[in-house]
Design an enzyme around this catalytic site. Structure first.
Site, short mmCIF file in Angstrom:
data_model
loop_
_atom_site.label_atom_id
_atom_site.label_comp_id
_atom_site.label_asym_id
_atom_site.label_seq_id
_atom_site.Cartn_x
_atom_site.Cartn_y
_atom_site.Cartn_z
N ASP A 140 0.90 -1.22 0.14
CA ASP A 140 0.03 -0.07 0.10
C ASP A 140 0.81 1.36 -0.17
O ASP A 140 2.11 0.93 0.19
CB ASP A 140 -0.89 -0.07 1.07
CG ASP A 140 -2.04 1.13 1.03
OD1 ASP A 140 -2.42 1.52 -0.06
OD2 ASP A 140 -2.64 1.48 2.05
N GLU A 154 0.74 5.52 0.98
CA GLU A 154 0.01 6.81 1.58
C GLU A 154 0.62 7.90 0.78
O GLU A 154 2.19 8.16 0.44
CB GLU A 154 0.25 6.96 2.75
CG GLU A 154 -0.21 5.94 3.82
CD GLU A 154 -1.59 5.46 3.90
OE1 GLU A 154 -2.47 6.38 3.23
OE2 GLU A 154 -2.06 4.65 4.09
N ASP A 181 -1.99 4.04 -6.64
CA ASP A 181 -0.71 3.58 -5.91
C ASP A 181 0.27 3.39 -7.19
O ASP A 181 1.64 3.34 -7.02
CB ASP A 181 -0.83 2.20 -5.19
CG ASP A 181 -1.95 2.37 -3.86
OD1 ASP A 181 -1.56 2.92 -3.12
OD2 ASP A 181 -3.18 1.78 -4.06
N TYR A 214 -1.88 3.38 11.73
CA TYR A 214 -3.13 3.39 10.80
C TYR A 214 -2.59 2.74 9.39
O TYR A 214 -3.15 2.19 8.96
CB TYR A 214 -3.54 4.90 10.75
CG TYR A 214 -4.38 5.24 9.59
CD1 TYR A 214 -5.89 4.85 9.91
CD2 TYR A 214 -4.05 5.61 8.42
CE1 TYR A 214 -6.72 5.08 8.83
CE2 TYR A 214 -4.91 5.68 7.38
CZ TYR A 214 -6.18 5.64 7.54
OH TYR A 214 -7.02 5.82 6.63
N ASP A 256 -3.36 -1.10 7.32
CA ASP A 256 -3.73 -1.01 5.92
C ASP A 256 -3.38 -2.32 5.07
O ASP A 256 -3.71 -3.02 4.30
CB ASP A 256 -3.47 0.28 4.70
CG ASP A 256 -4.44 1.23 5.11
OD1 ASP A 256 -5.45 0.93 5.69
OD2 ASP A 256 -4.08 2.28 4.82
#
Length: 377
Positions: free
Chosen positions: A27, A29, A84, A150, A154
């Protein structure tokens, strides 16, 4: 628990540690509020045992990760991965393979299109995820422990979804997802040349040839400016404003103020450039202006052909047992229609081949589609 990787050696060591694994959850961010390209703030990796958070603001050598993400014997899983992939491209990682998108897996299983990550986790595991940090500034430093946890969650909860989804998918469906993963990689490498960016603007097909000539020049300029300044297209000139400019073709900066779709800020910043572009487009010889459509003698019309394509997709979906939304989205339909009908035979050679005519869609969808007589396929 997770490890925070902030240097090249630590990233290389982690990639070596997980190199033999068969599944890796990924993942990212990032921030993308006013820029054309995403600003990568964090990368999350989890192999089921070791979870790593990689700080792209500190790491500079991405070769170990690049090699890991290309290992053919390791499935890389992401959820709704299009952005992504764009984020990874900003650090030179332009391909992730084999790629398994869990959102597409849910769609292929008939659970709905665009299923969110939190919803899918809840559906498959009963867990309700905390999404309170979804608006975090991932470029700020230091990131708090709450923010890091957090981000870690994910991939921590993504990893088990692979096994759960595989129990639902047939072998054929699993292979189809991996084939679609390859197409997702290919998609971002196939960009329209600047002079054809106008084709992507909604309702541009309604313009006259002269209006299209103006729109073509403006759309090319806007894309080039966006890439140079890393600005979102809508912050330069919005699509609606360019359509109005193409129709009205103002000759002075002052007359731009009479076009409601153009905010005064944009007039002040780009007035001279826009007027100059319009003036140049006005001088394009008529025979060099783009036509609304080519080969009109065998073209039913934009709306009619769009409906034919939509029905063909539905027929293919029904007979193949694949959700229509998995086979085609509006962007892909328009791409095919534009390629077949909205460019000349000479220009067509300069455009990317439509997705309808590539990969698994070439075999499964193309036989159902209307076949323009002017194109050899």
């Amino acid at each position: 628990m997770y490890s925070l990787i902030t240097d090249n050696n630590a990233l290389a060591a982690y990639c070596q540690q997980v190199a033999a694994d068969s599944v890796l959850a990924l993942d990212t961010e990032f921030i993308r509020q006013s820029t054309l390209y995403p600003k990568l703030g964090l990368i999350q990796l989890f192999d089921g045992q070791s979870l790593a958070l990689v700080d792209p603001l500190s790491v500079s050598d991405w070769q170990p990760l690049q090699q890991l993400l290309l290992r053919p014997d390791c499935i890389k899983m992401l959820h709704s991965c299009t952005e992504d992939l764009e984020a990874f491209a900003t650090i030179g990682i332009n391909r992730i393979s084999p790629l398994f998108d869990t959102q597409l897996a849910a769609e292929l299983l008939g659970w709905g299109s665009s299923v969110g990550y939190a919803r899918l986790v809840e559906q498959l595991s009963g867990l309700i995820l905390d999404k309170s940090e979804s608006r975090t500034d991932w470029l700020a430093r230091p990131l708090s422990s709450t923010q890091l946890q957090y981000a870690a969650n994910d991939v921590h909860y993504l990893y088990p979804l692979y096994a759960k989804l595989c129990t639902e998918l047939t072998t054929a469906q699993h292979q189809l997802l991996l084939q679609e993963g390859e197409q997702l990689n290919n998609r971002k490498l196939q960009q329209l040349p600047l002079q054809y960016r106008y084709l992507e603007i909604k309702n541009s097909w309604q313009l006259s040839p002269r209006e299209l000539a103006v729109l073509r020049e403006m759309a090319a300029w806007r894309q080039q400016y966006a890439m140079e300044k890393d600005l979102a297209l809508g912050l330069i000139v919005k699509d609606a404003a360019m359509l109005e400019l193409a129709k009205r073709r103002p000759a002075t900066a002052e007359s731009l103020l009479n076009i409601p779709a153009i905010p005064p800020r944009e007039v002040r910043r780009h007035a001279k450039t826009l007027v100059d572009i319009i003036a140049i487009a006005k001088e394009v010889p008529q025979h060099l202006c783009p036509q609304r459509f080519y080969h009109t003698e065998c073209f039913a019309g934009h709306k009619e052909t769009s409906e034919q394509l939509t029905q063909a997709v539905k027929q293919a979906a029904d007979e193949l047992g694949i959700p229509a939304g998995f086979i085609s989205v509006k962007r892909q339909l328009n791409e095919y229609l534009n390629w077949c009908w909205r460019v000349s035979d000479q220009d067509r050679a300069l455009l990317p081949i439509p997705e309808y005519m590539q990969g698994w869609r070439k075999d499964k969808l193309l036989p159902y589609l209307p076949k323009p007589t002017h194109i050899n396929r």
